[in-house]
Design an enzyme around this catalytic site. Structure first.
Site: not given
Ligand SMILES: *Cc1c(COP(=O)(O)O)cnc(C)c1O
Length: 366
Positions: A105, A175, A199
């Site tokens: 990511w 993030d 998540k």
């Molecule tokens: C799942 C995830 C993403 C992407 O998320 P979306 O909402 O599907 O764009 C980005 N960064 C991390 C750390 C993730 O776990």
């Protein structure tokens, strides 16, 4: 009454939700109390929705002790859109941004930022299959960088930062899509925090952004060039109501935040998460039949990744665990092996069921 059968859901995202939240959504689905309509049917300009949004924001602020000089925004486009919005808003002409490359990511975030401006990779563990988080001493930070970007928890590789890196006066952007509200977070040490909800915080469709007010000045300067919907300042000035927000997702996120507050807040939630992950890592380390893929010091409490002696045995593990009602244990295709995602709402009994399955599996094939 029919009995509802829920499987043990190890999905990495969208992921398991707290059962009391699902029950409340179900109760309110035909009519919110004293409203006579469901959340799916009310105007986002109504008093009803305004109060749902205000409550969600107030609860986020209380849960994470968000200081008054930060805005809380509810946006769309997922964390992936933040990969673009962060550089588009925060990177000035001729400036560079620093990125800590700790996983797939993070790498995607780098690729999007490069479309906007100059990027320096200040540390990477790519050469080691992203199996660890670089130490503070490895960070080659750029003086005067526009910001430093990090990925707090690496969902695919199963690693997490144990400490917030020291980055001096440069704003830190994090993030936190897969670990938001799984442990206390020192908001003040960040310039901007973003996370997709699906998540740890609720259903897909809403992205939480917490941004320090001084950084919004950078966005405000770009109003004539940046697309309106991609400008943080616009969303902040309009209280996340510039256009129709994802109203159901905001409502559901609000219920999850209330549930987290009822658990006793982030310290209490973190203690449970430590215990859950601890049980699983203890089992992984017990005999050597299972092999954790992340370095011990970098192990994630949210995504527990492990392998077996052969891919064939891993296939058998996935097949038999699925048949036993343990769903979603197949690792991400980028790394293979197994991944148990055990977010906040994942029940401790589910971890115990996996540990017991792992013991039986080892007896059978070890
Ligand atoms: C799942 C995830 C993403 C992407 O998320 P979306 O909402 O599907 O764009 C980005 N960064 C991390 C750390 C993730 O776990």
């Amino acid at each position: 009454m029919t009995t509802i059968h829920r499987i043990i859901n190890f999905s990495a995202g969208p992921a398991v939700m707290p059962v009391p939240v699902l029950e409340q959504i179900q109760r309110d689905m035909l009519a919110l109390p004293a409203v006579g309509m469901s959340i799916l049917e009310v105007s986002h300009r109504s008093k009803v929705f305004e109060s749902i949004l205000a409550k969600a924001e107030a609860d986020v602020r209380a849960l994470a002790r968000v200081p008054a000089n930060y805005k809380v925004l509810f946006l769309q486009g997922g964390a992936s859109l933040q990969f673009s919005m962060v550089p588009m808003n925060l990177l000035g002409a001729g400036q560079a941004a620093d990125y800590i490359d700790t996983g797939s990511w993070a790498d995607k975030a780098v690729k999007e930022a490069r479309k906007v401006g100059a990027v320096n990779i200040v540390a990477t563990s790519k050469g080691e299959n992203y199996s660890r988080i670089p130490a503070q001493s490895e960070l080659r930070l750029t003086p005067g960088a526009a910001y430093v970007h990090m990925t707090a928890n690496n969902t695919i590789e199963g690693t997490e930062f144990k400490d917030v890196p020291q980055v001096g006066d440069v704003p830190l952007v994090s993030d936190t899509s897969s670990d938001m509200f799984s442990r206390p977070i020192d908001v003040e040490r960040h310039g901007l925090i973003y996370a997709g909800a699906q998540k740890n915080m609720g259903p897909a469709g809403v992205t939480l952004v917490i941004v320090r007010e001084d950084l919004l000045l950078r966005s405000a300067e770009k109003k004539s060039t940046l697309p309106t919907m991609l400008n943080y300042a616009v969303h902040a000035e309009n209280g996340s109501l510039y256009n129709t927000p994802p109203s159901f997702a905001v409502y559901a996120l609000g219920l999850v935040i209330q549930w987290l507050l009822n658990q006793g807040g982030l310290e209490a939630v973190a203690a449970v998460n430590q215990r859950k992950a601890g049980k699983l890592y203890t089992e992984i380390d017990r005999t050597g039949f299972y092999r954790g893929t992340a370095n011990r010091e970098s192990r994630s409490l949210m995504n527990v990744t492990f392998r077996l002696a052969s891919e064939e045995l891993e296939k058998t593990f996935v097949k038999e665990s699925t048949a036993a009602g343990l769903d979603g244990l197949k690792g991400h295709r980028a790394v293979g092996g197994m991944r148990a995602s055990i977010y906040n709402a994942f029940p401790e009994e589910g971890v115990e069921a996996l540990v017991s399955f792992m013991r039986d599996f080892e007896q059978k094939y070890g």
